[in-house]
Design an enzyme around this catalytic site. Sequence first.
Site, mmCIF file in Angstrom:
data_model
loop_
_atom_site.group_PDB
_atom_site.id
_atom_site.type_symbol
_atom_site.label_atom_id
_atom_site.label_comp_id
_atom_site.label_asym_id
_atom_site.label_seq_id
_atom_site.Cartn_x
_atom_site.Cartn_y
_atom_site.Cartn_z
ATOM 1 C CD GLU A 25 -0.898 0.789 3.639
ATOM 2 O OE1 GLU A 25 -1.424 1.881 3.357
ATOM 3 O OE2 GLU A 25 -0.891 0.330 4.791
ATOM 4 C CE LYS A 85 -6.386 7.429 5.921
ATOM 5 N NZ LYS A 85 -6.557 7.738 7.352
ATOM 6 C CB VAL A 105 -5.348 -1.662 4.762
ATOM 7 C CG1 VAL A 105 -5.767 -3.128 4.766
ATOM 8 C CG2 VAL A 105 -3.992 -1.491 5.442
ATOM 9 C CG ASP A 137 -13.012 6.734 13.027
ATOM 10 O OD1 ASP A 137 -12.960 5.889 12.100
ATOM 11 O OD2 ASP A 137 -12.188 7.653 13.150
ATOM 12 C CE LYS A 158 -3.234 1.982 11.708
ATOM 13 N NZ LYS A 158 -3.648 2.538 10.513
HETATM 14 N N1 PSU Z 1 -0.223 1.123 9.082
HETATM 15 C C1 PSU Z 1 0.872 1.889 9.261
HETATM 16 N N2 PSU Z 1 0.815 3.186 8.890
HETATM 17 C C2 PSU Z 1 -0.285 3.710 8.279
HETATM 18 C C3 PSU Z 1 -1.434 2.893 8.069
HETATM 19 C C4 PSU Z 1 -1.339 1.605 8.498
HETATM 20 O O1 PSU Z 1 1.884 1.414 9.746
HETATM 21 O O2 PSU Z 1 -0.253 4.874 7.902
HETATM 22 C C5 PSU Z 1 -2.639 3.419 7.323
HETATM 23 C C6 PSU Z 1 -3.140 2.276 6.452
HETATM 24 O O3 PSU Z 1 -3.138 2.717 5.121
HETATM 25 C C7 PSU Z 1 -4.539 2.003 6.947
HETATM 26 C C8 PSU Z 1 -4.946 3.373 7.398
HETATM 27 O O4 PSU Z 1 -5.358 1.466 5.957
HETATM 28 O O5 PSU Z 1 -3.779 3.823 8.077
HETATM 29 C C9 PSU Z 1 -6.191 3.348 8.256
HETATM 30 O O6 PSU Z 1 -6.715 4.635 8.309
HETATM 31 P P1 PSU Z 1 -8.193 4.858 8.846
HETATM 32 O O7 PSU Z 1 -8.157 4.583 10.312
HETATM 33 O O8 PSU Z 1 -8.510 6.299 8.556
HETATM 34 O O9 PSU Z 1 -9.086 3.921 8.090
HETATM 35 MN MN MN Z 2 -10.143 5.756 11.127
#
Ligand code: PSU
Ligand code: MN
Length: 301
Positions: A25, A85, A105, A137, A158
């Site tokens: 990604e 993004k 992802v 969220d 995460k």
């Molecule tokens: N893992 C990492 N760094 C990141 C992300 C994941 O180590 O920046 C990113 C991925 O692209 C994941 C996104 O899909 O954060 C999730 O964001 P959100 O919570 O807004 O869906």
């Molecule tokens: Mn989010």
Amino acid sequence: MMPVLRCSLDVRRALERSEPVVALETTILSHGMPHPQNLQTAREVESIVRQAGATPATIAVLAGAVCVGLDDVQLEHVAKDPMLKLGASDLAFAVATAADGATTVGATVQCAALAGIAVFATGGIGGVHRDSAASMDVSGDLDAVATSPVAVVCAGAKAILDLPKTLQALETRGIPVVGYGTDTFPAFWSRSSGLALALRCDTPREVAKIVRAQRALGQRCGLVVANPIAERDEVPQAEMERAIDLALVQAAAAGVTGKALTPWLLDRLLALTSGRSLSANIALVRANARLAAEVAVAIAS
Ligand code: PSU
Ligand code: MN
């Protein structure tokens, strides 16, 4: 139909010959790490995949084309220039408006599935945020993984998220979560969250067997391969939790929500841990790329 997919020569050749390919990604580069570490990591990760016998397919939307396999100029563009993004919910808009954007992802697994790529490596998937009861969220990553037949090799979700709720949400969507060499869900920067996992694999071949079984069952669902960060690279969980709690309070005070939240927290944590969260992040992405390539090789053989 409008042609949206643009595979690099490398990737197209590998896919035509049913050789192993690993999707990667770009949100992690564009919104997850500072320059120039992001570009260096992207190049290293691609070479790790190659060394393990697979073809890397880094994915981004460029001028509205879903590019699968980037050349070095494109990789530099993604790592250096601010761009959107793109979650799964943004993909069609980006294509329709000929925009540039880095894929999360969720968007990446959809693009990988479209291209016919079975394995994907990242840092950590998105999931249920800690304030989800109020904000609702929940990352679009979860539904995209549930509906894309792609194995996602990651260090769990995460740890800024609510990990018990994230595990529950994965189960509800029918996504198997397999601990790789572990019986607990990793906590991204730390080896373990302490949360038990029912499924475990210890070799790439065992993971490949699950992917084949999913296909045999007609399941069009993804798979989460949760690969804990190496002990020498981790930031201990207690220490990470202190930084995360502080970063979350600061995010709330600054009014950061939605798409901006994850990148904002990652950037804050970098400062709060004096860079250790970033070196851990880079180490785990490299390890995941290696394992993903091994899994892709096992699936292809
Ligand atoms: N893992 C990492 N760094 C990141 C992300 C994941 O180590 O920046 C990113 C991925 O692209 C994941 C996104 O899909 O954060 C999730 O964001 P959100 O919570 O807004 O869906
Ligand atoms: Mn989010």
